[in-house]
Design an enzyme around this catalytic site. Sequence first.
Site, PDB file in Angstrom:
ATOM      1  N   ASP A 104      33.247  39.168  20.220  1.00 41.25           N
ATOM      2  CA  ASP A 104      32.672  38.125  21.057  1.00 41.25           C
ATOM      3  C   ASP A 104      31.404  37.623  20.374  1.00 41.25           C
ATOM      4  O   ASP A 104      30.542  38.428  20.016  1.00 41.25           O
ATOM      5  CB  ASP A 104      32.350  38.713  22.440  1.00 41.25           C
ATOM      6  N   ASP A 111      31.474  32.363  22.743  1.00 40.87           N
ATOM      7  CA  ASP A 111      30.959  32.187  24.097  1.00 40.87           C
ATOM      8  C   ASP A 111      30.277  30.823  24.279  1.00 40.87           C
ATOM      9  O   ASP A 111      29.443  30.435  23.454  1.00 40.87           O
ATOM     10  CB  ASP A 111      29.942  33.318  24.357  1.00 40.87           C
ATOM     11  N   GLU A 161      35.095  29.356  23.846  1.00 40.73           N
ATOM     12  CA  GLU A 161      35.040  29.257  25.302  1.00 40.73           C
ATOM     13  C   GLU A 161      34.251  27.992  25.588  1.00 40.73           C
ATOM     14  O   GLU A 161      33.059  27.912  25.301  1.00 40.73           O
ATOM     15  CB  GLU A 161      34.356  30.469  25.939  1.00 40.73           C
ATOM     16  N   HIS A 179      37.263  38.281  32.146  1.00 41.25           N
ATOM     17  CA  HIS A 179      36.247  39.076  32.843  1.00 41.25           C
ATOM     18  C   HIS A 179      35.370  38.245  33.779  1.00 41.25           C
ATOM     19  O   HIS A 179      34.476  38.792  34.429  1.00 41.25           O
ATOM     20  CB  HIS A 179      35.365  39.771  31.799  1.00 41.25           C
ATOM     21  N   ASP A 180      35.592  36.926  33.829  1.00 46.52           N
ATOM     22  CA  ASP A 180      34.807  36.057  34.714  1.00 46.52           C
ATOM     23  C   ASP A 180      35.605  35.562  35.919  1.00 46.52           C
ATOM     24  O   ASP A 180      35.062  34.880  36.779  1.00 46.52           O
ATOM     25  CB  ASP A 180      34.344  34.794  33.960  1.00 46.52           C
TER      26      ASP A 180
HETATM   27  O1  ISL Z   1      33.330  31.600  35.719  1.00 49.87           O
HETATM   28  C1  ISL Z   1      32.921  30.632  35.171  1.00 49.87           C
HETATM   29  C2  ISL Z   1      33.617  29.340  35.251  1.00 49.87           C
HETATM   30  O2  ISL Z   1      34.664  29.381  36.165  1.00 49.87           O
HETATM   31  C3  ISL Z   1      31.670  30.704  34.472  1.00 49.87           C
HETATM   32  O3  ISL Z   1      31.158  31.972  34.734  1.00 49.87           O
HETATM   33  C4  ISL Z   1      31.743  30.517  32.973  1.00 49.87           C
HETATM   34  O4  ISL Z   1      32.889  31.105  32.458  1.00 49.87           O
HETATM   35  C5  ISL Z   1      30.568  31.152  32.356  1.00 49.87           C
HETATM   36  O5  ISL Z   1      29.482  30.669  32.931  1.00 49.87           O
HETATM   37  C6  ISL Z   1      30.487  31.135  30.854  1.00 49.87           C
HETATM   38  O6  ISL Z   1      30.908  32.381  30.513  1.00 49.87           O
HETATM   39  C7  ISL Z   1      30.491  33.081  29.393  1.00 49.87           C
HETATM   40  O7  ISL Z   1      29.096  33.024  29.164  1.00 49.87           O
HETATM   41  C8  ISL Z   1      28.264  33.657  30.117  1.00 49.87           C
HETATM   42  C9  ISL Z   1      28.737  35.048  30.509  1.00 49.87           C
HETATM   43  O8  ISL Z   1      28.062  35.468  31.657  1.00 49.87           O
HETATM   44  C10 ISL Z   1      30.221  35.100  30.759  1.00 49.87           C
HETATM   45  O9  ISL Z   1      30.625  36.407  31.027  1.00 49.87           O
HETATM   46  C11 ISL Z   1      30.889  34.536  29.549  1.00 49.87           C
HETATM   47  O10 ISL Z   1      32.287  34.626  29.608  1.00 49.87           O
HETATM   48  C12 ISL Z   1      26.889  33.723  29.502  1.00 49.87           C
HETATM   49  O11 ISL Z   1      26.946  34.338  28.252  1.00 49.87           O
END
Ligand code: ISL
Length: 525
Positions: A89, A189, A242, A308-309
Site C-alpha cells: 500500500d 492510496d 485508489e 477495509h473501508d
Molecule cells: O469509504 C470511503 C468512500 O466510500 C472513503 O473512506 C474513502 O475510501 C477513503 O476516504 C480513502 O481511503 C483511503 O485513504 C484513507 C484511509 O483512511 C482509507 O483506509 C484508505 O483506503 C486515508 O489514507
Amino acid sequence: MVYQVYPRSFQDTNGDGIGDIQGIISHLDELQDLGIGAVWLSPVYPSPNADFGYDISDYCGINPEYGTMADMDRLIREAEKRDIKIIMDLVINHTSDEHPWFLQSRDKNSPYRDYYIWRPGRNGNPPNNWTSFFAEDCWEYDEKSGEYYLHLFSKKQPDLNYYNPKVLEEVKNILRFWLDKGVAGFRCDVINLLYKSSLEDGKKRLALTGSEYYISQEGTHEILRTLRREIFDPYNCFTVGETVFVTPEMGRKLCDGELDTIFSFEHMEVDQFYVKWFKRKFNAEKFGKVISRWQNALEWNANYLENHDQPRSVSRFGDEGKYWTESAKMLCVLLMTLRGTPFVYQGQEIGMTNFDFTSMDQIKDVESHNVYRLAKKLHIPERIRWNMIKKTTRDNARTPMQWNDGPNAGFTTGTPWLAVNPNYNRINMKSQINCPDSIRNFYKKMIEIRSQSDVLKFGNFEAIETTKCLFAYKRTYKDQSLVTALNFSPVEQKFNRSGEVLLSNYRTEFFNGVLKPYEAVIIKA
Ligand code: ISL
Ligand code: CA
C-alpha cells in the site's frame, strides 16, 4: 486475481490480539490453494495508528506490532515460492504527524518546512473553507510556528506538498526500496488527490468543500507520468490507484500512461444519499448500470465489492439471512466474470457479514468517531446517528478473520484489538475448507474457471439486461461467448435464454429460462 489482507485483523501468532506478518505467512498455503495471484497488504509500516497504518511514520520500516523487516522479507520469499506476488500500500498523499519530516517541518526554518502545506490563518480563522474527508476541519493550527497545516484526512495525517520537488524524490526512493526487495506493485492510496492546484475557498458543498481544487488535477497527472516513466515501467511494476470521486473521463486519463488500473467508487454509492452515512435501499438496477458504464469506460477495471473501508458485500448487496450462501456465491460470480482484475477482501470468500455493533465504544475507527461527534453537533437524533454509524462504519470490514469455531474464531489466543463477530460459530474458514459446497470452495472453483477461460479473462463486455432484480451480460472473445445472469432478489426471475451451464450456485445442468432466488448462472452461448 488479488486478495487483500488487512494485516491487523488477519491472524495473530503471538497472543497480543493484533494480526501479524507471521500470521500471513502461516496462511499462504490456503491462499495458494484458493488460486490467488497476488496479495495486497494494507499498510504494515510503523504508524501511531490514528488511521491504522494509513498514517505512516516510516515508509521503509515495519510496524513492530506486525513483526520485523526479516519477517517481511520472509513473507516476500514464501509468497514467491507459491507463485504469489506482494502488492504494497502506497500512502503518499499524507504522512503521520509523527513522521520525522513533519516533526522537523513544524520549525519554520527547517529544510523540511516545505514538505507540507503551511499557511497563516485569516483573522484567526483557517486559511480557507475546505472540509476534510473525516468530518473535521482540514486545517490544524500549530502553536509552535503560528501557522496552520492542511490535512484532507485526520489531523494526524498532514498532506505532503508536491510543489516541493524534494517530496517526489523521497517518494521515488521509497518505491525503489520496496521494489528492490521484490514487491510486485502498489495500491496507491487516494492517489488522485496529490496535487492541490489552488488553496482558495471552494464552492460550498454538503461534503468536501474545496475538492474542485484537488481531485485529478493536471499536477497529479504529471506526477504519475513521471513515476511511470522513472519507476513503474523500468521495474515493470503493477499499479492500481485508489481514486475517490473519479469520473469515467478522469479514469481514462489516469489509466493512459499513468496507472495500470483504478478503483472507482460509483458502484459503492448506489445505496446512499449524497454521502455514505445516509443509506438507502440497495437498487440492483442502478448497480448494474453503473458497473456496465465502467466496464465500457475503461480498457481494464479493478473490480471489487469489498475492502477495509466498506461494509460487507453480502450484508449490503445480498442477503445475510435466508439466502446467505446463495447470495454470497452470486456476488462471487459477478466479481469473477467482469472484465478486469478481481480483488477479494479477506473474509469475503467465506461470506463474512457486518457486525451487530451495539455501542460506540465497540468501534475503533477515527472516521466513525468524528462523524458521530459531528452528527451530535448538528443535533441529529441519537437513534438516527447510531444507525448511520452502525450500518456504515468501516469496522464492519475490520473485525478479525474467522478461521474456526474455537475461542476468538482462531484469530488470537489473547484479546482481539477489535471484537470478533459472534457469528463465527456458523461462519468460519475451517467449516468451509473441506466442504465442497461452501462459499469458499465456490470461490476456488470460480477462480479456476476464470483462470482457464480466455473469454472471462480477455473478452469484451456487453450488458444484456438490467432490471430491478436482474443483471445479465455477455463476454465475447474471438468466436466464443459466455452469458452471465444474476438474480439480485429472493424471488424467481425469468431470463429468456437457454444453454449449457458452465457454473451456477444452484445447478450443473441446462439453464431453461428461470433463475432461482439469488441465482447466478454462466451459460455457454
Ligand atoms: O469509504 C470511503 C468512500 O466510500 C472513503 O473512506 C474513502 O475510501 C477513503 O476516504 C480513502 O481511503 C483511503 O485513504 C484513507 C484511509 O483512511 C482509507 O483506509 C484508505 O483506503 C486515508 O489514507
Ligand atoms: Ca500479533
